[in-house]
Design a protein around this motif. Structure first.
Motif, PDB file in Angstrom:
ATOM      1  N   ASN A   1      14.027 -29.601  41.809  1.00 27.86           N
ATOM      2  CA  ASN A   1      13.851 -30.208  43.268  1.00 27.86           C
ATOM      3  C   ASN A   1      15.476 -30.213  43.415  1.00 27.86           C
ATOM      4  OD1 ASN A   1      11.126 -29.965  43.309  1.00 27.86           O
ATOM      5  ND2 ASN A   1      11.085 -31.789  42.227  1.00 27.86           N
ATOM      6  N   GLU A   2      15.870 -30.286  44.840  1.00 28.05           N
ATOM      7  CA  GLU A   2      17.204 -30.802  45.235  1.00 28.05           C
ATOM      8  C   GLU A   2      17.550 -32.014  45.214  1.00 28.05           C
ATOM      9  OE1 GLU A   2      17.394 -26.822  48.495  1.00 28.05           O
ATOM     10  OE2 GLU A   2      17.381 -29.004  49.040  1.00 28.05           O
ATOM     11  N   ILE A   3      18.735 -32.438  44.723  1.00 31.29           N
ATOM     12  CA  ILE A   3      18.850 -34.038  44.740  1.00 31.29           C
ATOM     13  C   ILE A   3      19.812 -34.280  45.946  1.00 31.29           C
ATOM     14  CG2 ILE A   3      20.295 -35.690  43.324  1.00 31.29           C
ATOM     15  CD1 ILE A   3      17.980 -34.779  41.742  1.00 31.29           C
ATOM     16  N   GLU A   4      19.414 -35.240  46.799  1.00 29.34           N
ATOM     17  CA  GLU A   4      19.810 -35.494  47.888  1.00 29.34           C
ATOM     18  C   GLU A   4      20.704 -37.180  47.766  1.00 29.34           C
ATOM     19  OE1 GLU A   4      17.610 -34.768  50.968  1.00 29.34           O
ATOM     20  OE2 GLU A   4      17.764 -32.617  50.876  1.00 29.34           O
ATOM     21  N   THR A   5      19.986 -37.867  46.960  1.00 33.05           N
ATOM     22  CA  THR A   5      20.643 -39.347  46.892  1.00 33.05           C
ATOM     23  C   THR A   5      21.139 -39.481  45.485  1.00 33.05           C
ATOM     24  OG1 THR A   5      18.425 -40.022  46.102  1.00 33.05           O
ATOM     25  CG2 THR A   5      18.626 -40.092  48.554  1.00 33.05           C
ATOM     26  N   LEU A   6      21.641 -40.519  45.359  1.00 32.66           N
ATOM     27  CA  LEU A   6      22.748 -41.036  44.179  1.00 32.66           C
ATOM     28  C   LEU A   6      21.732 -41.451  43.005  1.00 32.66           C
ATOM     29  CD1 LEU A   6      25.548 -41.534  43.079  1.00 32.66           C
ATOM     30  CD2 LEU A   6      25.367 -43.716  44.046  1.00 32.66           C
ATOM     31  N   GLU A   7      20.611 -42.243  43.429  1.00 34.91           N
ATOM     32  CA  GLU A   7      19.998 -42.862  42.244  1.00 34.91           C
ATOM     33  C   GLU A   7      19.434 -41.877  41.357  1.00 34.91           C
ATOM     34  OE1 GLU A   7      20.560 -45.525  45.254  1.00 34.91           O
ATOM     35  OE2 GLU A   7      19.428 -43.592  45.229  1.00 34.91           O
TER      36      GLU A   7
ATOM     37  N   LEU B   1      22.375 -40.596  39.161  1.00 38.59           N
ATOM     38  CA  LEU B   1      22.874 -41.515  38.201  1.00 38.59           C
ATOM     39  C   LEU B   1      22.120 -41.769  37.018  1.00 38.59           C
ATOM     40  CD1 LEU B   1      24.176 -44.418  40.497  1.00 38.59           C
ATOM     41  CD2 LEU B   1      25.481 -42.698  39.325  1.00 38.59           C
ATOM     42  N   PHE B   2      20.844 -41.746  37.273  1.00 41.05           N
ATOM     43  CA  PHE B   2      19.626 -41.853  36.326  1.00 41.05           C
ATOM     44  C   PHE B   2      20.226 -40.482  35.198  1.00 41.05           C
ATOM     45  CE2 PHE B   2      15.812 -42.966  34.027  1.00 41.05           C
ATOM     46  CZ  PHE B   2      15.115 -41.706  33.682  1.00 41.05           C
TER      47      PHE B   2
ATOM     48  N   CYS C   1      33.543 -44.107  23.175  1.00 38.19           N
ATOM     49  CA  CYS C   1      32.132 -43.614  23.051  1.00 38.19           C
ATOM     50  C   CYS C   1      31.354 -44.791  23.626  1.00 38.19           C
ATOM     51  CB  CYS C   1      31.624 -43.688  21.760  1.00 38.19           C
ATOM     52  SG  CYS C   1      31.996 -41.966  21.023  1.00 38.19           S
ATOM     53  N   ASP C   2      31.843 -45.795  24.530  1.00 37.38           N
ATOM     54  CA  ASP C   2      30.986 -46.751  25.019  1.00 37.38           C
ATOM     55  C   ASP C   2      30.548 -46.212  26.267  1.00 37.38           C
ATOM     56  OD1 ASP C   2      31.613 -50.282  25.385  1.00 37.38           O
ATOM     57  OD2 ASP C   2      30.108 -49.049  26.579  1.00 37.38           O
ATOM     58  N   VAL C   3      28.849 -46.126  26.382  1.00 32.50           N
ATOM     59  CA  VAL C   3      28.233 -45.478  27.375  1.00 32.50           C
ATOM     60  C   VAL C   3      28.457 -46.429  28.696  1.00 32.50           C
ATOM     61  CG1 VAL C   3      26.058 -44.925  28.257  1.00 32.50           C
ATOM     62  CG2 VAL C   3      26.714 -44.439  25.926  1.00 32.50           C
ATOM     63  N   ASP C   4      28.556 -47.637  28.467  1.00 36.19           N
ATOM     64  CA  ASP C   4      28.713 -48.427  29.737  1.00 36.19           C
ATOM     65  C   ASP C   4      29.829 -48.150  30.453  1.00 36.19           C
ATOM     66  OD1 ASP C   4      27.030 -51.185  28.347  1.00 36.19           O
ATOM     67  OD2 ASP C   4      26.155 -49.601  29.519  1.00 36.19           O
ATOM     68  N   VAL C   5      31.146 -48.236  29.625  1.00 33.39           N
ATOM     69  CA  VAL C   5      32.423 -47.847  30.394  1.00 33.39           C
ATOM     70  C   VAL C   5      32.354 -46.519  30.890  1.00 33.39           C
ATOM     71  CG1 VAL C   5      34.783 -47.439  29.608  1.00 33.39           C
ATOM     72  CG2 VAL C   5      33.519 -49.350  28.568  1.00 33.39           C
ATOM     73  N   LEU C   6      32.077 -45.465  30.316  1.00 34.83           N
ATOM     74  CA  LEU C   6      31.975 -44.119  30.848  1.00 34.83           C
ATOM     75  C   LEU C   6      31.100 -44.026  32.039  1.00 34.83           C
ATOM     76  CD1 LEU C   6      31.779 -41.996  27.497  1.00 34.83           C
ATOM     77  CD2 LEU C   6      33.723 -42.552  28.801  1.00 34.83           C
ATOM     78  N   PHE C   7      29.940 -44.773  32.104  1.00 31.18           N
ATOM     79  CA  PHE C   7      29.106 -44.801  33.084  1.00 31.18           C
ATOM     80  C   PHE C   7      29.590 -45.469  34.226  1.00 31.18           C
ATOM     81  CE2 PHE C   7      25.275 -44.111  35.351  1.00 31.18           C
ATOM     82  CZ  PHE C   7      24.901 -45.176  35.970  1.00 31.18           C
ATOM     83  N   ARG C   8      30.422 -46.563  34.174  1.00 31.58           N
ATOM     84  CA  ARG C   8      31.017 -47.419  35.220  1.00 31.58           C
ATOM     85  C   ARG C   8      32.035 -46.370  35.937  1.00 31.58           C
ATOM     86  NH1 ARG C   8      31.218 -52.104  32.076  1.00 31.58           N
ATOM     87  NH2 ARG C   8      33.313 -51.571  32.010  1.00 31.58           N
ATOM     88  N   MET C   9      32.792 -45.593  35.246  1.00 35.46           N
ATOM     89  CA  MET C   9      33.685 -44.729  35.737  1.00 35.46           C
ATOM     90  C   MET C   9      33.000 -43.607  36.554  1.00 35.46           C
ATOM     91  SD  MET C   9      36.377 -42.839  33.245  1.00 35.46           S
ATOM     92  CE  MET C   9      36.783 -44.091  32.465  1.00 35.46           C
ATOM     93  N   LEU C  10      31.958 -43.060  36.084  1.00 41.08           N
ATOM     94  CA  LEU C  10      31.220 -42.160  37.027  1.00 41.08           C
ATOM     95  C   LEU C  10      30.625 -43.005  38.201  1.00 41.08           C
ATOM     96  CD1 LEU C  10      29.628 -40.101  34.054  1.00 41.08           C
ATOM     97  CD2 LEU C  10      31.492 -39.440  35.351  1.00 41.08           C
ATOM     98  N   HIS C  11      30.011 -43.692  38.114  1.00 38.95           N
ATOM     99  CA  HIS C  11      29.278 -44.635  39.020  1.00 38.95           C
ATOM    100  C   HIS C  11      30.276 -45.014  40.319  1.00 38.95           C
ATOM    101  CE1 HIS C  11      26.346 -47.925  40.188  1.00 38.95           C
ATOM    102  NE2 HIS C  11      26.568 -47.080  41.190  1.00 38.95           N
ATOM    103  N   THR C  12      31.500 -45.520  40.019  1.00 36.23           N
ATOM    104  CA  THR C  12      32.466 -45.943  40.835  1.00 36.23           C
ATOM    105  C   THR C  12      32.852 -44.625  41.693  1.00 36.23           C
ATOM    106  OG1 THR C  12      33.228 -47.651  39.415  1.00 36.23           O
ATOM    107  CG2 THR C  12      34.672 -46.897  41.198  1.00 36.23           C
ATOM    108  N   HIS C  13      32.955 -43.445  41.039  1.00 38.41           N
ATOM    109  CA  HIS C  13      33.621 -42.436  41.830  1.00 38.41           C
ATOM    110  C   HIS C  13      32.390 -41.839  42.541  1.00 38.41           C
ATOM    111  CE1 HIS C  13      35.431 -38.644  42.670  1.00 38.41           C
ATOM    112  NE2 HIS C  13      34.461 -37.977  42.459  1.00 38.41           N
ATOM    113  N   LEU C  14      31.150 -41.830  42.238  1.00 38.16           N
ATOM    114  CA  LEU C  14      30.194 -41.201  43.038  1.00 38.16           C
ATOM    115  C   LEU C  14      29.730 -42.100  44.127  1.00 38.16           C
ATOM    116  CD1 LEU C  14      28.062 -39.567  40.042  1.00 38.16           C
ATOM    117  CD2 LEU C  14      29.196 -38.305  41.870  1.00 38.16           C
ATOM    118  N   GLU C  15      29.948 -43.486  43.880  1.00 36.08           N
ATOM    119  CA  GLU C  15      29.684 -44.256  45.003  1.00 36.08           C
ATOM    120  C   GLU C  15      30.131 -43.889  46.319  1.00 36.08           C
ATOM    121  OE1 GLU C  15      28.520 -48.853  43.459  1.00 36.08           O
ATOM    122  OE2 GLU C  15      30.795 -48.138  43.812  1.00 36.08           O
TER     123      GLU C  15
END
Lengths: 486, 221
Positions: free
Chosen positions: A237-243, A246-247, A293-307
Motif C-alpha cells: 500500500n502507498e505510504i503517505e504519513t511518516l509513522e 519510521l517503523f 552501529c548504534d541503532v538509536d543514533v542512526l535512527f535519530r539521524m534519519l528521523h530528524t531529516h524525515l521530520e
C-alpha cells in the motif's frame, strides 16, 4: 581433513519476501512469480492445507480459505542473499555462493559441536530459517543440508544412503526410469555403479551420480566479502504519513546493525532512497561523523531529516544502504579539542539545518574573487581531514594580516540616498542617516567581465557623526549602504 | 527595631544557618584580549553568560569578537557564531578564523535563541557568540526573560561560554554585563589590532554573585 559446510535456506524466495513480516511464516502464505501465475513456494501451513506447487492462485484459494498470496521480489531476494553471504563470511574466509539461498564454505574441523548451530542462530536473527550440512566435500555437504532437519554432519556418502533420490532434482524422465527400477534412495542409486548407469541412461546421469557419491572434490568459487549492507522493501500500500515509514526504517536499521556487528564493521554512511508512485526517486546521503552501529543514533539521524521532509506523491518503495567501515581507533592528542560526541553534534547540526534551512548552517568558505560577499557555506569538518579536504580559496586581498575594524554587512544591502558633491556629503537610509564628516574613496571594484556575469561598483568608506563608520557603494547610478564598520 | 531591620536580621540568620551555596570556582576561557581577561578575572566564564552591550553602531564589538574567535582558532578550539541578523562578513574575518567557525545564519531573533538552546544542550562547542545587534527592537522585546533564564539554566552544568552581543541591556540573568564603547575614526580602518585594542573601553555594568539576592533584598527594603 578438509570439511565443507553448506548453509541451505529452503524456499528461499518465499523466505526473502517474508523477512520483513516474519509473523506471517506461521500462516498460510504462497508465493507467485511476478508475471506468471503458478504457485512457486508455500509455507508448511499452506502445504498442510492442500496447496501444492504449480497450482494457480484460484485453485489454491479454493483449497485454503484465508490464503495470503505474496509476489516474488527480486529486491528482497538480493538483500536476503547478501545477508546469507555476510553470515557465511563471518565463519570462513572461503565462501561460495552456490545458488540463491545456498552458500558453501570451508569448515573448521576443530570447531566444537556446540558451535555448529551458530550460523543458523545468526540467520534466524535476520529472519532466515536455514539448515546446515557438513561433509568432506561440497556436494555431500549440500545433500546433507537439504536432508537435514536443522544440522547434519556426514563422513561419507554411505551416511546419506537412506535419503530419498528426489533430493537430486533429477529430470522427470530419469526419475521415472529409476523409479521403475525400484531405485528410491541415494544408497540404491550409488550402488548401481557409474559405468552401468552411463551405459543404460547415458552421460546425462553422470553429474547426478558424482554428486550423490561425493566422488569429486571440487574447488570452491570463492567470493569476496560483501561491502554493501542494504535493506529494501516495496510497499503493497502507498505510504503517505511518516509513522509507518519510521517503523520500517527502525526495523531496517536493526537488521543492518546486526549484520554489521556480525562482520565486525560499523556504518560510516547511510543512503536513503524513497520511490514514489510516479516513478521518481528521492535520495539522501547521511555522513556519520563517528561511524557506529548504534541503532538509536542512526535512527535519530534519519528521523530528524524525515521530520521536515515533504513529498508531493505517496511513497511506494524504500531502500536503506549502509556503507561499512572498520571501527575507528583514534587517540586524541593532549592539546587537541576534539568533539566530545561527534554524532550528537552532527545531529544538532541537522536540527539547526531543519530549523533554518539549507545553506544557513556550516563553515564559511571564501571564493577566490574580489567580488564582495563571495562565500559559500560548507560542511563542518573536524580533525586532520579538515586540512586535506577543506576548500580554502582566499582572494589575494585578504592574505594580508587582518588590520582595521571588522565589517557588519547588510544582506541585502540597504538602499540609500546620498548627496554627492565631488564626494558624499550626506547619507540617508533606514539604518543610519546624517552628515558625512569624513570619507575615503572611490574604491573601484569590478570583475567577471570575461565570463558573462560582470559586476562593478564604486565603494566609499564614510564617517558620520557619533563616530559611525560605514561603507556605501554606487552601482548603476543607485546608492546602497553595504554595512557598518564595527 | 524597625520592620526593615528585623527583616535584614532574619535573612542574615537564615543565610548563616542555611548558607547560600559557596561561590563556584569557575573555569575560564581565555579570550586573548588582556584587558578583557583582566576585567573578568581570568577570561570568559565556562558555564556562564557574558552580555556585551554595545549601544553605538561602531563600538568595536565585531572587532573584539573577531579577535576572540581568532584566538580560539589559534588555540585549536571550535566556536559558533549565532548571527541573529545574518550580518557576519567572512571576507573581513580572514580564513584563519573561518576554518574553526560554525556560522549559524538567522533572520529572526527567535530563531537565534532556539539555535543557542540547541547548541547549549549539545555542549560540544566550548565558545558561542550570540549577535543580536542587528535585530529590530520589536523582535528583541518579544524575547521573554524566561527564555534567558532557560538558557542560563541550560548553560550552568556545561563548560560552554556564551557571549551575547546586544544593542541594549537585555539579559537580566547574565553572569556579567559589560558595556563596550569605542570611538573610532576613518583612519582606524588601517590600524593594526595592537593599536585598536587599547581604544576599546570595557567596563562592568553588572555582575552576578552568590550573595546577590541578599544585596537586592536589602536594596528593596
Amino acid at each position: 581433513m578438509n570439511l565443507y559446510a553448506v548453509i541451505f535456506v529452503p524456499d528461499f524466495a518465499l523466505q526473502a519476501v517474508l523477512r520483513n513480516t516474519p509473523e506471517l511464516r506461521a500462516q498460510t502464505v504462497v508465493l507467485i512469480a511476478e508475471k506468471k501465475t503458478r504457485i512457486l513456494q508455500m509455507t508448511p501451513s499452506a502445504h498442510a492445507a492442500g496447496v501444492t506447487q504449480g497450482m494457480t492462485p484460484t485453485q489454491a484459494v479454493a483449497r485454503c480459505n484465508g490464503l495470503i498470496i505474496k509476489i516474488q521480489s527480486p529486491d528482497a531476494e538480493r538483500v536476503a542473499r547478501a545477508a546469507l553471504v555476510e553470515c557465511a563470511c563471518s565463519f570462513s574466509p572461503f565462501v561460495e555462493e552456490t545458488a540463491a539461498g545456498i552458500c558453501t564454505l570451508r569448515w573448521d574441523a576443530e570447531w566444537p559441536a556446540s558451535q555448529k548451530k551458530r550460523p543458523l542462530v545468526q540467520l534466524a536473527a535476520v529472519h532466515l530459517c536455514a539448515r546446515l550440512g557438513i561433509a568432506p566435500n561440497a556436494d555431500l555437504a549440500l545433500l546433507a543440508a537439504q536432508s537435514a532437519d536443522s544440522c547434519r554432519e556426514v563422513r561419507a556418502a554411505r551416511d546419506l544412503a537412506a535419503v530419498p533420490i528426489e533430493i537430486l532434482a533429477l529430470p522427470p524422465h530419469l526419475l521415472s526410469v529409476l523409479g521403475k527400477w525400484g531405485i528410491h534412495t541415494l544408497g540404491d542409486f550409488v550402488a548401481l555403479g557409474r559405468d552401468s548407469l552411463a551405459e543404460r541412461l547415458g552421460a546425462e546421469i553422470l553429474p547426478f551420480f558424482d554428486r550423490a557419491s561425493g566422488r569429486i572434490d571440487r574447488p570452491l568459487r570463492c567470493i569476496p566479502p560483501p561491502e554493501i549492507f542494504e535493506e529494501s522493501i516495496e510497499f503493497e500500500n502507498e505510504i503517505e504519513t511518516l509513522e509507518p515509514l519510521l517503523f520500517i526504517l527502525r526495523r531496517f536499521l536493526e537488521q543492518i546493525a546486526l549484520r554489521l556487528e556480525t562482520a565486525w564493521l560499523v556504518a560510516s554512511e547511510l543512503e536513503l532512497r524513497l520511490g514514489f508512485t510516479i516513478g521518481a526517486f528521492y535520495r539522501r546521503r547521511f555522513d556519520i561523523p563517528s561511524p557506529t552501529c548504534d541503532v538509536d543514533v542512526l535512527f535519530r539521524m534519519l528521523h530528524t531529516h524525515l521530520e521536515n521532509f515533504r513529498a508531493e506523491h505517496p511513497i511506494i518503495s524504500l531502500r536503506l544502504t549502509a556503507t561499512p567501515s572498520r571501527p575507528w581507533r583514534q587517540q586524541f592528542g593532549l592539546f587537541e579539542s576534539a568533539l566530545r560526541d561527534p554524532n550528537q553534534f552532527f545531529e544538532t547540526l541537522a536540527r539547526l539545518g531543519a530549523l533554518l534551512g539549507e545553506g544557513h548552517v556550516g563553515t564559511p568558505n571564501l571564493f577566490s574573487t574580489h567580488r564582495p560577499d563571495a562565500f559559500f557555506i560548507g560542511p563542518v569538518i573536524f580533525g586532520e581531514l579538515s586540512d586535506r579536504r577543506r576548500i580554502t580559496a582566499e582572494p589575494s586581498a585578504t592574505k594580508a594580516p587582518m588590520a582595521g575594524l571588522s565589517f557588519r554587512r547588510f544582506r541585502p544591502a540597504r538602499p540609500a540616498q546620498v548627496l554627492f558633491k565631488k564626494r558624499p556629503v550626506f547619507l540617508q537610509s533606514v539604518e543610519v542617516s546624517g552628515a558625512i564628516i569624513d570619507s575615503f574613496g572611490p574604491i573601484r571594484l569590478s570583475g567577471n567581465w570575461w565570463n558573462g556575469a560582470p559586476w562593478s561598483h564604486n565603494e566609499w568608506d564614510v564617517q558620520l557623526h557619533e563616530s559611525v563608520l560605514c561603507r556605501i557603494y554606487e552601482e548603476d547610478g543607485a546608492w546602497f549602504l553595504e554595512g557598518i564598520y564595527d | 527595631m524597625s520592620k526593615s531591620s528585623k527583616l535584614i536580621e532574619l535573612r542574615a540568620r537564615i543565610q548563616q544557618h542555611l548558607s547560600a551555596p559557596p561561590a563556584q570556582h569557575r573555569a575560564y576561557l581565555e579570550t586573548g584580549v588582556p584587558s578583557l581577561d583582566k576585567l573578568l578575572a581570568g577570561g570568559l566564564w565556562k558555564g556562564g553568560i557574558v552580555e556585551l552591550t554595545c549601544e553605538a553602531k561602531t563600538s568595536g564589538a565585531s572587532f573584539l569578537m573577531r579577535t576572540i574567535l581568532r584566538h580560539a582558532a589559534k588555540e585549536g578550539r571550535w566556536s559558533a557564531l549565532i548571527d541573529g541578523s545574518d550580518s557576519f562578513d567572512p571576507q573581513s574575518a580572514g580564513a584563519q578564523m573561518l576554518k574553526n567557525l560554525l556560522w549559524i545564519r538567522c533572520k529572526k531573533a527567535g530563531d537565534a535563541i532556539r539555535s543557542v538552546d540547541l547548541l547549549l544542550r549539545d555542549g560540544n562547542l566550548p565558545l558561542l557568540f550570540l549577535d543580536l545587534r542587528g535585530n529590530p527592537a520589536t523582535e528583541l522585546a518579544a524575547i521573554s526573560s524566561s527564555n534567558w533564564y532557560r538558557l542560563q539554566r541550560a548553560i550552568e552544568p556545561t563548560s560552554v561560554a556564551l557571549v551575547a552581543l546586544t544593542p541594549r541591556p537585555l539579559i537580566m540573568c547574565a553572569d556579567v554585563r559589560l558595556l563596550l564603547e569605542g570611538h573610532f575614526k576613518l583612519a582606524s580602518l588601517d590600524d593594526e589590532q595592537e593599536v585598536l585594542l587599547p581604544q576599546l573601553s570595557l567596563s562592568i555594568s553588572r555582575k552576578r554573585s552568590a550573595t546577590r539576592w541578599t544585596e537586592q533584598m536589602e536594596a528593596a527594603v
